[in-house]
Scaffold this active site. Structure first.
Site, PDB file in Angstrom:
ATOM      1  N   CYS A   2       0.847  -1.183   0.000  1.00 36.81           N
ATOM      2  CA  CYS A   2       0.000   0.000   0.000  1.00 36.81           C
ATOM      3  C   CYS A   2       0.885   1.236   0.000  1.00 36.81           C
ATOM      4  O   CYS A   2       2.112   1.150  -0.045  1.00 36.81           O
ATOM      5  CB  CYS A   2      -0.903   0.025   1.240  1.00 36.81           C
ATOM      6  SG  CYS A   2      -1.948  -1.433   1.412  1.00 36.81           S
ATOM      7  N   ARG A  52      -4.721   1.581  -0.746  1.00 37.19           N
ATOM      8  CA  ARG A  52      -4.559   0.144  -0.581  1.00 37.19           C
ATOM      9  C   ARG A  52      -4.447  -0.618  -1.888  1.00 37.19           C
ATOM     10  O   ARG A  52      -5.227  -0.392  -2.814  1.00 37.19           O
ATOM     11  CB  ARG A  52      -5.741  -0.427   0.215  1.00 37.19           C
ATOM     12  CG  ARG A  52      -5.550  -1.910   0.565  1.00 37.19           C
ATOM     13  CD  ARG A  52      -6.694  -2.452   1.378  1.00 37.19           C
ATOM     14  NE  ARG A  52      -6.448  -3.836   1.756  1.00 37.19           N
ATOM     15  CZ  ARG A  52      -7.352  -4.789   1.803  1.00 37.19           C
ATOM     16  NH1 ARG A  52      -8.615  -4.491   1.524  1.00 37.19           N
ATOM     17  NH2 ARG A  52      -7.032  -6.015   2.146  1.00 37.19           N
ATOM     18  N   ALA A  54      -4.980  -4.328  -2.491  1.00 34.71           N
ATOM     19  CA  ALA A  54      -5.558  -5.436  -1.725  1.00 34.71           C
ATOM     20  C   ALA A  54      -4.904  -6.759  -2.135  1.00 34.71           C
ATOM     21  O   ALA A  54      -4.999  -7.174  -3.285  1.00 34.71           O
ATOM     22  CB  ALA A  54      -7.064  -5.499  -1.954  1.00 34.71           C
ATOM     23  N   GLY A  81       2.850  -3.192   3.295  1.00 32.20           N
ATOM     24  CA  GLY A  81       3.733  -4.352   3.250  1.00 32.20           C
ATOM     25  C   GLY A  81       3.036  -5.640   3.602  1.00 32.20           C
ATOM     26  O   GLY A  81       1.811  -5.767   3.490  1.00 32.20           O
ATOM     27  N   GLU A  82       3.831  -6.610   4.027  1.00 34.21           N
ATOM     28  CA  GLU A  82       3.313  -7.932   4.401  1.00 34.21           C
ATOM     29  C   GLU A  82       4.039  -8.436   5.637  1.00 34.21           C
ATOM     30  O   GLU A  82       5.263  -8.309   5.749  1.00 34.21           O
ATOM     31  CB  GLU A  82       3.525  -8.950   3.266  1.00 34.21           C
ATOM     32  CG  GLU A  82       2.931  -8.563   1.926  1.00 34.21           C
ATOM     33  CD  GLU A  82       1.413  -8.600   1.901  1.00 34.21           C
ATOM     34  OE1 GLU A  82       0.814  -9.094   2.872  1.00 34.21           O
ATOM     35  OE2 GLU A  82       0.838  -8.134   0.902  1.00 34.21           O
ATOM     36  N   GLY A 391      14.458 -12.191  -7.046  1.00 31.60           N
ATOM     37  CA  GLY A 391      15.724 -12.671  -6.482  1.00 31.60           C
ATOM     38  C   GLY A 391      16.614 -11.575  -5.942  1.00 31.60           C
ATOM     39  O   GLY A 391      17.779 -11.848  -5.595  1.00 31.60           O
TER      40      GLY A 391
END
Length: 630
Positions: A2, A52, A54, A81-82, A391
């Protein structure tokens, strides 16, 4: 993924209508990062804004998100982020009595602050595995907490003001507020011109990045902190350390494989379509093969290529082989659903694409086609996928660049990438810049100061390797790459991907893997006499032999002579503007004309980058309405 931004000002009620337009303008700058939803929460001295993209809990994860139904003072969060371990944390919080309204990782982070972060917010950050940048407002303490992930994968900037702070995922969000100005002074220009990460200097005067592995706490009162911000304190929650590595080579290789398997499996979690970015090198090929082991359908993969590049490729000091043959071999070997994104010189020089690229970066990076091609690759990928695995960072973690293995480069008493083949930038040479300006900026002195400051941070080497001068130097080199080079690449990848609403995940940045490999002796990292020995042997069973043995080739750059011709035409047009060109006060026009008069064709990369930087600087100053105070 986001875009976030916000404003704290203890003089005003930011919920009043008079501030709505400013908040909307700040939030709108983040629209590309969050094309799916938007939200603003404003009350009293605090305003949090969110755009956002999603990815997890598409319906329930709307933000700003508030926790105000448990009888405690409210907490409010905007998150980007995550958090890859959010399911484990959710179970722990549920066992502690928390009842969740959504299935999102944002609510897990919010409730984690209620449960574990009351005394010290760093206790929450230390529990998170992921890439994240977020802001938390506590109505009880009237404190804003800004948090950034350990490696700096997700960006977060802030600008202290006399009565609070402005913050955002990108500088443009802060600059949309009238309290911020667009002045770039000598310090900022030095930072813009040197390929070295420096969170304390975000180019625009007074602006800073939240350093990787840090939080920033902004309270209403207290001792004067950064930029004169009352109660503004940076606090570190993570840093690279000596781990006293005792595992033998075989054990080390096995543990690297275990970490990679776990990391890739975690990062495949998504409620939307996912793919991999495949270059045909060891790093991206290994990730693609690992991903294929954990998904039922063929992995979708993408690669960038240039028209005629493979057929007309010429090896040079940096790139020995073209990517495409290896890409296709891996795609066939793993069985991916693969697509090449083939670009022409017209695509790379398209004014709209170059303008979008520069707007996304907020910085005149001066690498031209390598930025534009990445932007165009991501734009094409986004038409079919929302999340991609990359990577990026394997070379910094495992020692993959050729400069790691060049004795003269390693012996140079400066940042290796400035002394080595990759950039080979002599900071004493002004190139196309005005010589008087270059002397006034003292770029060599700036680089020296940055280098000495970085060396002072390197954790002391312990154990048997501590007596080996080469091991000690390689510890320094690895630290420099991870903390002063990698953040530049991560920022580039984040900006180019989020400019088109694509989330790019970087499994090699998992902090557990980075910590483990950083603590490993250099002799282990090169035990077979090659670069990236640990990664190669940890994944050799997954890949074709040609890729296992392939020598590192950096991100591709076009070799089309037509590109250089177009670039020279663009620089000539700027020269023809004379003093009206925004970049005119910065460059030595005689030096520029001499460069243009030199024969065209296969201009060395360093010289071509100087032309690219002149074009970028000219556009950057004009389009961002930058004021130069140098």
């Amino acid at each position: 993924m986001c875009g976030i931004c916000g404003w704290i000002d203890h003089r005003h009620d930011l919920g009043a209508d008079e501030h709505a337009r400013t908040l909307a303008a700040m939030n709108e700058t983040m629209a590309c990062r969050g094309p799916d939803q938007q939200g603003v929460w404003a009350e009293g001295p605090a305003a949090l804004c969110h755009r956002r993209l999603a990815v997890i809990d598409v319906e329930g994860g709307r933000q700003p998100m508030s926790l105000d139904d448990d009888g405690e003072p409210a907490l409010h969060i905007v998150y980007s982020g995550e958090t890859y371990n959010f399911r484990e944390l959710r179970e722990q919080l549920a066992a502690a009595g928390h009842r969740f309204r959504t299935a999102s990782d944002t609510e897990v982070v919010l409730r984690a602050h209620r449960e574990w972060g009351r005394r010290d917010p760093r206790d929450v950050a230390r529990r998170l595995n992921g890439m994240f940048a977020y802001a938390l407002w506590d109505t009880a303490t009237q404190e804003l907490v800004l948090v950034r992930d350990r490696l700096g994968i997700k960006p977060l900037y802030y600008l202290p003001t006399p009565h609070g702070v402005l913050f955002g995922s990108e500088p443009k969000a802060i600059l949309a507020n009238p309290l911020a100005d667009r002045t770039v002074d000598a310090d900022g220009l030095r930072r813009a011109l040197v390929f070295v990460a420096d969170p304390s200097n975000a180019v625009f005067r007074g602006m800073r990045e939240v350093p990787p592995g840090c939080i920033v706490r902004i309270g209403r009162s207290g001792d004067s902190g950064y930029g004169g911000c009352s109660g503004c304190r940076e606090e570190r929650y993570w840093q690279l350390a000596d781990t006293g590595h005792t595992d033998d080579v075989d054990t080390t290789v096995g543990h690297v494989r275990e970490l990679l398997e776990d990391t890739v499996e975690r990062q495949l979690y998504s409620d939307v379509s996912l793919c991999t970015l495949l270059s045909g090198g060891l790093d991206s090929s290994a990730l693609t093969a690992l991903a294929a082991r954990h998904v039922p359908e063929p992995v979708r993969s993408f690669a960038v290529d240039f028209a005629g590049h493979a057929d007309n490729f010429t090896a040079d000091d940096v790139r020995g082989t073209p990517d495409t043959p290896y890409v296709h071999e891996v795609a066939k070997w793993v069985g991916t659903d693969h697509r090449d994104i083939v670009l022409r010189t017209e695509d790379l020089m398209d004014p709209a694409a170059r303008a979008a690229t520069l707007h996304a970066r907020d910085l005149p990076a001066g690498i031209g086609d390598m930025d534009t091609s990445l932007y165009l690759l991501f734009r094409a990928v986004r038409q079919e996928s929302t999340v991609a695995l990359s990577g990026e960072s394997a070379d910094e973690v495992f020692g993959g660049y050729r400069d790691f293995h060049d004795a003269d480069t390693i012996a140079a008493d400066t940042f290796p990438w400035l002394a080595g083949r990759m950039l080979n930038q002599d900071q004493r040479d002004p190139g196309l810049f005005d010589q008087a300006l270059w002397r006034a900026l003292d770029v060599p002195g700036y680089v020296e100061d940055q280098y000495r400051a970085a060396l002072a941070e390197v954790p002391e080497l312990t154990g048997p390797a501590a007596d080996d001068p080469h091991e000690r130097r390689m510890r320094e080199v690895c630290y420099l790459y991870l903390t002063r080079f990698l953040p530049v690449l991560l920022d580039r990848k984040d900006r180019m991907s989020m400019a088109v609403g694509l989330e790019v995940r970087v499994p090699f940045c998992d902090h557990r893997l980075v910590e483990y490999v950083f603590g490993t002796p250099w002799a282990h990292k090169t035990f077979d006499g090659r670069e990236k020995s640990l990664l190669r042997h940890a994944t050799t069973d997954l890949l074709p032999e040609s890729v296992v043995q392939r020598v590192k080739s950096p991100y591709p750059s076009t070799q089309d002579a037509g590109y250089e011709t177009s670039l020279r035409e663009r620089v000539t047009a700027i020269l023809n503007e004379g003093d009206d060109a925004p970049v005119a006060p910065l460059v030595d026009r005689a030096a520029v004309r001499a460069r243009l008069d030199a024969p065209a064709g296969r201009t060395p990369m360093g010289e071509r980058m100087q032309l690219e930087r002149m074009v970028d600087l000219n556009t950057w100053i004009r389009d961002l309405d930058v004021t130069l105070a140098v």
